[in-house]
Design a protein around this motif. Structure first.
Motif, PDB file in Angstrom:
ATOM      1  N   LYS A  51      48.392  39.675  51.354  1.00 24.29           N
ATOM      2  CA  LYS A  51      49.951  39.665  51.118  1.00 24.29           C
ATOM      3  C   LYS A  51      50.204  39.390  49.813  1.00 24.29           C
ATOM      4  N   SER A  52      49.256  38.464  48.996  1.00 25.69           N
ATOM      5  CA  SER A  52      49.388  38.052  47.714  1.00 25.69           C
ATOM      6  C   SER A  52      48.109  37.956  47.117  1.00 25.69           C
ATOM      7  N   THR A  53      47.971  37.850  45.612  1.00 25.29           N
ATOM      8  CA  THR A  53      46.709  37.620  45.249  1.00 25.29           C
ATOM      9  C   THR A  53      46.895  36.823  43.897  1.00 25.29           C
ATOM     10  N   PRO A  54      46.280  35.474  43.671  1.00 26.09           N
ATOM     11  CA  PRO A  54      46.439  34.755  42.601  1.00 26.09           C
ATOM     12  C   PRO A  54      45.790  35.345  41.422  1.00 26.09           C
ATOM     13  N   PHE A  55      46.542  35.345  40.100  1.00 31.99           N
ATOM     14  CA  PHE A  55      45.994  35.928  38.913  1.00 31.99           C
ATOM     15  C   PHE A  55      46.130  34.954  37.750  1.00 31.99           C
ATOM     16  N   GLN A  56      44.911  34.684  37.403  1.00 34.91           N
ATOM     17  CA  GLN A  56      44.974  33.548  36.101  1.00 34.91           C
ATOM     18  C   GLN A  56      44.886  34.394  34.767  1.00 34.91           C
ATOM     19  N   VAL A  57      46.008  34.169  34.171  1.00 41.18           N
ATOM     20  CA  VAL A  57      46.195  34.955  32.732  1.00 41.18           C
ATOM     21  C   VAL A  57      45.408  33.637  31.772  1.00 41.18           C
ATOM     22  N   ALA A  58      44.501  34.571  31.021  1.00 45.35           N
ATOM     23  CA  ALA A  58      43.712  33.908  29.932  1.00 45.35           C
ATOM     24  C   ALA A  58      44.640  33.128  29.026  1.00 45.35           C
TER      25      ALA A  58
END
Length: 254
Positions: free
Chosen positions: A164-171
């Motif tokens: 449903k959703s994916t966490p994405f860590q921005v540098a």
């Protein structure tokens, strides 16, 4: 971002395809709203054709790079705007601009939204009747990811768009961004009736996602083959949901 995507062979090809559509809809003298401008590459290219652009983004780092890149071009204005706040009643549309010939968002900024109904309601009074809004969206079913990452044993990446959703860590950021992958049907449903879907086609059907660019671009013969396939089948709207991104265009109806 510029080094990994904008300056890559595949990134330049995909951006050129997008600008074929933007050129079709926005001739010189048009006034366009960009949502999620990143480093300002699209705004600069439009301005060089005589299009006025209000380029917006949530990231101050991206905005600073966009200001540097477009400095000296009077046709570009850069403004901070977090698309997740467009439901805020204190955000007066007249503080942004009134009215635009169209709007666009390229290569996935809108994938950070949970719902598209608020965006459609907010955009409607900003866009002239008959104006085009166009979005490059990360698709829910990119064929490259399960094939490439699955074969390399990275099942988490291979299946991330199926969730449903994916966490994405921005540098450099302490806050993770939640990425979602809306279907074409869902996007068209949530923008209706203010906007009617007119066109959809794949972006990156045979070309891989950006995390595989380096591998493919080191193999010129393979890259040429994939580019030929992309050129041949890149207008097949029925395949749009299976590409890395799909390009979808709506017309603002009165």
């Amino acid at each position: 971002y510029d080094a990994d995507f904008t300056q890559s062979v595949i990134g330049r090809y995909l951006r050129d395809r997008v600008h074929e559509r933007l050129t079709l809809h926005f001739p010189a003298g048009s006034h366009v709203l960009e949502l999620g401008c990143g480093t300002g590459e699209d705004a600069l290219r439009l301005a060089e054709r005589g299009v006025r652009v209000l380029a917006t983004d949530a990231s101050e780092g991206m905005l600073q790079r966009a200001r540097e890149k477009t400095a000296g071009n009077p046709l570009v204005r850069v403004k901070q705007l977090d698309l997740r706040t467009v439901t805020d009643p204190r955000l007066d549309a007249e503080n942004i601009e009134w009215q635009f010939d169209g709007a666009f968002s390229n290569f996935g900024p809108l994938n950070c939204l949970e719902s598209y109904l608020p965006l459609a309601r907010w955009l409607a009074p900003l866009i002239k009747p008959g104006g085009i809004v166009a979005f490059g969206m990360m698709s829910p079913c990119c064929l490259w990811e399960p094939l490439w990452h699955g074969l390399h044993g990275d099942l988490n990446t291979a299946t991330r768009r199926w969730r449903k959703s994916t966490p994405f860590q921005v540098a450099g950021s302490a806050e993770a961004i939640t990425i979602r992958y809306p279907s074409i049907r869902r996007l068209a449903r949530e923008f209706y009736p203010r906007f009617i879907r007119r066109t959809v086609y794949p972006l990156g059907l045979f070309l891989p996602p950006s995390d595989v660019y380096g591998v493919i671009e080191k193999r010129p013969a393979l890259l040429r083959t994939l580019l030929r396939l992309e050129q041949r089948f890149g207008q097949w709207g029925a395949l749009a949901a299976f590409a890395d991104h799909y390009w979808i265009e709506f017309e603002r109806v009165d």
